[in-house]
Design an enzyme around this catalytic site. Structure first.
Site, PDB file in Angstrom:
ATOM      1  N   ARG A 158      -7.000 -10.219  -4.640  1.00 25.90           N
ATOM      2  CA  ARG A 158      -5.701 -10.738  -4.223  1.00 25.90           C
ATOM      3  C   ARG A 158      -5.644 -12.263  -4.319  1.00 25.90           C
ATOM      4  O   ARG A 158      -6.658 -12.947  -4.205  1.00 25.90           O
ATOM      5  CB  ARG A 158      -5.389 -10.300  -2.791  1.00 25.90           C
ATOM      6  CG  ARG A 158      -5.076  -8.834  -2.670  1.00 25.90           C
ATOM      7  CD  ARG A 158      -4.906  -8.411  -1.222  1.00 25.90           C
ATOM      8  NE  ARG A 158      -6.160  -8.461  -0.491  1.00 25.90           N
ATOM      9  CZ  ARG A 158      -6.297  -8.078   0.781  1.00 25.90           C
ATOM     10  NH1 ARG A 158      -5.231  -7.645   1.443  1.00 25.90           N
ATOM     11  NH2 ARG A 158      -7.467  -8.139   1.375  1.00 25.90           N
TER      12      ARG A 158
ATOM     13  N   ASP B 224     -12.232  -8.109  -3.882  1.00 24.53           N
ATOM     14  CA  ASP B 224     -10.867  -8.397  -3.451  1.00 24.53           C
ATOM     15  C   ASP B 224     -10.251  -9.334  -4.476  1.00 24.53           C
ATOM     16  O   ASP B 224     -10.679 -10.487  -4.610  1.00 24.53           O
ATOM     17  CB  ASP B 224     -10.868  -9.031  -2.065  1.00 24.53           C
ATOM     18  CG  ASP B 224      -9.479  -9.097  -1.434  1.00 24.53           C
ATOM     19  OD1 ASP B 224      -8.490  -9.112  -2.192  1.00 24.53           O
ATOM     20  OD2 ASP B 224      -9.384  -9.134  -0.189  1.00 24.53           O
TER      21      ASP B 224
ATOM     22  N   LYS C 102      -8.113 -14.573   4.299  1.00 27.11           N
ATOM     23  CA  LYS C 102      -6.693 -14.919   4.333  1.00 27.11           C
ATOM     24  C   LYS C 102      -6.499 -16.304   4.950  1.00 27.11           C
ATOM     25  O   LYS C 102      -5.676 -17.092   4.476  1.00 27.11           O
ATOM     26  CB  LYS C 102      -5.914 -13.864   5.126  1.00 27.11           C
ATOM     27  CG  LYS C 102      -5.816 -12.517   4.433  1.00 27.11           C
ATOM     28  CD  LYS C 102      -4.961 -11.553   5.242  1.00 27.11           C
ATOM     29  CE  LYS C 102      -4.814 -10.202   4.527  1.00 27.11           C
ATOM     30  NZ  LYS C 102      -3.992  -9.244   5.303  1.00 27.11           N
TER      31      LYS C 102
ATOM     32  N   CYS D  95       0.866  -1.180   0.000  1.00 24.65           N
ATOM     33  CA  CYS D  95       0.000   0.000   0.000  1.00 24.65           C
ATOM     34  C   CYS D  95       0.904   1.231   0.000  1.00 24.65           C
ATOM     35  O   CYS D  95       1.326   1.694   1.063  1.00 24.65           O
ATOM     36  CB  CYS D  95      -0.925   0.007   1.213  1.00 24.65           C
ATOM     37  SG  CYS D  95      -1.998   1.460   1.305  1.00 24.65           S
TER      38      CYS D  95
ATOM     39  N   ARG E 200      -5.708  -4.236  -3.089  1.00 24.97           N
ATOM     40  CA  ARG E 200      -6.393  -5.528  -3.080  1.00 24.97           C
ATOM     41  C   ARG E 200      -6.317  -6.203  -4.441  1.00 24.97           C
ATOM     42  O   ARG E 200      -7.247  -6.852  -4.903  1.00 24.97           O
ATOM     43  CB  ARG E 200      -7.853  -5.384  -2.647  1.00 24.97           C
ATOM     44  CG  ARG E 200      -8.015  -4.915  -1.204  1.00 24.97           C
ATOM     45  CD  ARG E 200      -9.468  -4.825  -0.804  1.00 24.97           C
ATOM     46  NE  ARG E 200      -9.617  -4.242   0.524  1.00 24.97           N
ATOM     47  CZ  ARG E 200     -10.768  -3.835   1.033  1.00 24.97           C
ATOM     48  NH1 ARG E 200     -11.874  -3.940   0.314  1.00 24.97           N
ATOM     49  NH2 ARG E 200     -10.825  -3.322   2.229  1.00 24.97           N
TER      50      ARG E 200
ATOM     51  N   CYS F  77      -3.327   0.758   6.743  1.00 29.89           N
ATOM     52  CA  CYS F  77      -2.243  -0.118   6.293  1.00 29.89           C
ATOM     53  C   CYS F  77      -0.900   0.205   6.940  1.00 29.89           C
ATOM     54  O   CYS F  77      -0.204  -0.699   7.413  1.00 29.89           O
ATOM     55  CB  CYS F  77      -2.130  -0.056   4.773  1.00 29.89           C
ATOM     56  SG  CYS F  77      -3.618  -0.606   3.917  1.00 29.89           S
TER      57      CYS F  77
END
Length: 349
Positions: free
Chosen positions: A283, A281, A309, A209, A249, A222
């Site tokens: 990621r 998202d 996650k 970030c 993201r 962040c």
């Protein structure tokens, strides 16, 4: 088909220069970096339809929200006579929606090849660009295949490139480890803090970030989370901070800033991403799992409030034996951001 390690890089360079590319023979010109002259050369008869993401199509009322749930899904918009380059740009870029109401009506066409269309939408995100293309023209400057795009996203291609001792504020006993893939340009890094003691490490997955980590942005948490994670890992005895090159993201810095502009218009982080045509998202936590595996860790204690996650690591073969909460006090600028994470993306703050 064997993937060409350089194909994706060449295609990204071409997209950013405004040159046409081809995916498995399907010619594409990115709306974001084109201009009227390039479009005329690519499509002299002005018939090339416009390929946009399903998320963006839902904003334009071409499909419903259920159909837009797949972030890689695409919609092909017929090139009506009044859809010139300016109109196509308005189709692609939502930051002008409020200032310049769109025309219409629009008509969706059948996709000639849904797999290529989905790959194009995904590849735009990889390149950090708006997911919108003119489809079917001439003058292709770079070509790649579906296999090349799959290889670019394949976490298993990551390998350790180098490592070195790196004392940092809050953790003087630390080592930095760089990871590289032959198919992708950006390197991911791990900061190994302390010495392994036979116990599962405390691990933090931190997505890059720039605005928060470097510039001290107050719109997110962040930067403070990064520094607090280093301190928490040091206090725990040993652990690993993974710094993942998945800005915004997974949509890239420029698109993240476009989302900021939409947030200034009143949209929250979820709606801003979907109006841009991206997943909430994007990621890939399989990358983090691969990094941990290369570091010899298949069981971890995860410092996170994000259940995605945990699920991402577990799905990729790294078992999370404990989720350790990681939250910091809000400030007046990020209160809504944190509330959105709690209420719309399942964060357990």
């Amino acid at each position: 088909m064997t993937a060409d390690p350089k194909a994706a890089a060449r295609a990204i360079d071409a997209l950013r220069r405004g040159w046409p590319i081809a995916i498995d023979g399907q010619a594409l010109l990115a709306v974001e970096t084109a201009d009227p002259l390039r479009l005329s050369a690519f499509d002299p008869e002005a018939r090339a339809p416009v390929l946009i993401s399903a998320g963006r199509a839902a904003t334009l009322k071409l499909i419903n929200q259920l159909e837009a749930a797949d972030p890689d899904a695409a919609v092909l918009v017929e090139r009506a006579p009044w859809i010139d380059f300016a109109a196509a740009t308005a189709l692609a870029d939502p930051q002008f929606d409020l200032a310049t109401p769109l025309k219409g009506p629009y008509r969706a066409l059948p996709l000639p090849d849904p797999a290529i269309a989905a790959a194009a939408i995904r590849f735009a995100r990889i390149a950090g660009m708006l997911p919108a293309f003119f489809l079917g023209g001439t003058g292709v400057e770079a070509a790649l295949s579906l296999a090349d795009i799959a290889a670019h996203e394949n976490a298993e291609a990551l390998a350790i490139a180098t490592r070195a001792r790196l004392p940092v504020a809050g953790a003087e006993d630390a080592e930095i480890v760089a990871f590289r893939s032959p198919h992708a340009a950006g390197e991911h890094v791990a900061l190994v803090i302390g010495q392994p003691d036979g116990q599962p490490p405390l691990v933090r997955l931190h997505s890059e970030c720039l605005t928060g980590d470097v510039l001290g942005s107050l719109k997110c948490d962040c930067g403070p989370q990064l520094h607090a994670a280093i301190q928490a890992i040091a206090d725990s005895g040993w652990g690993i901070l993974l710094y993942l090159r998945q800005e915004g993201r997974g949509i890239g810095l420029v698109n993240k800033l476009r989302a900021y502009q939409l947030q200034d218009q009143g949209f929250d982080t979820v709606d801003a991403n979907t109006r841009l045509g991206f997943a909430i998202d994007a990621r890939d936590f399989g990358v983090a799992a691969r990094m941990l595996t290369l570091l010899g860790q298949d069981k971890v204690r995860l410092l996170t409030n994000n259940p995605a996650k945990v699920a991402g690591l577990d799905a990729a073969g790294v078992h999370v034996i404990e989720r350790v909460t990681h939250s910091l006090p809000p400030n007046p600028h990020n209160e809504r951001y944190l509330a959105t994470k709690r209420d719309r993306t399942g964060h357990q703050l």
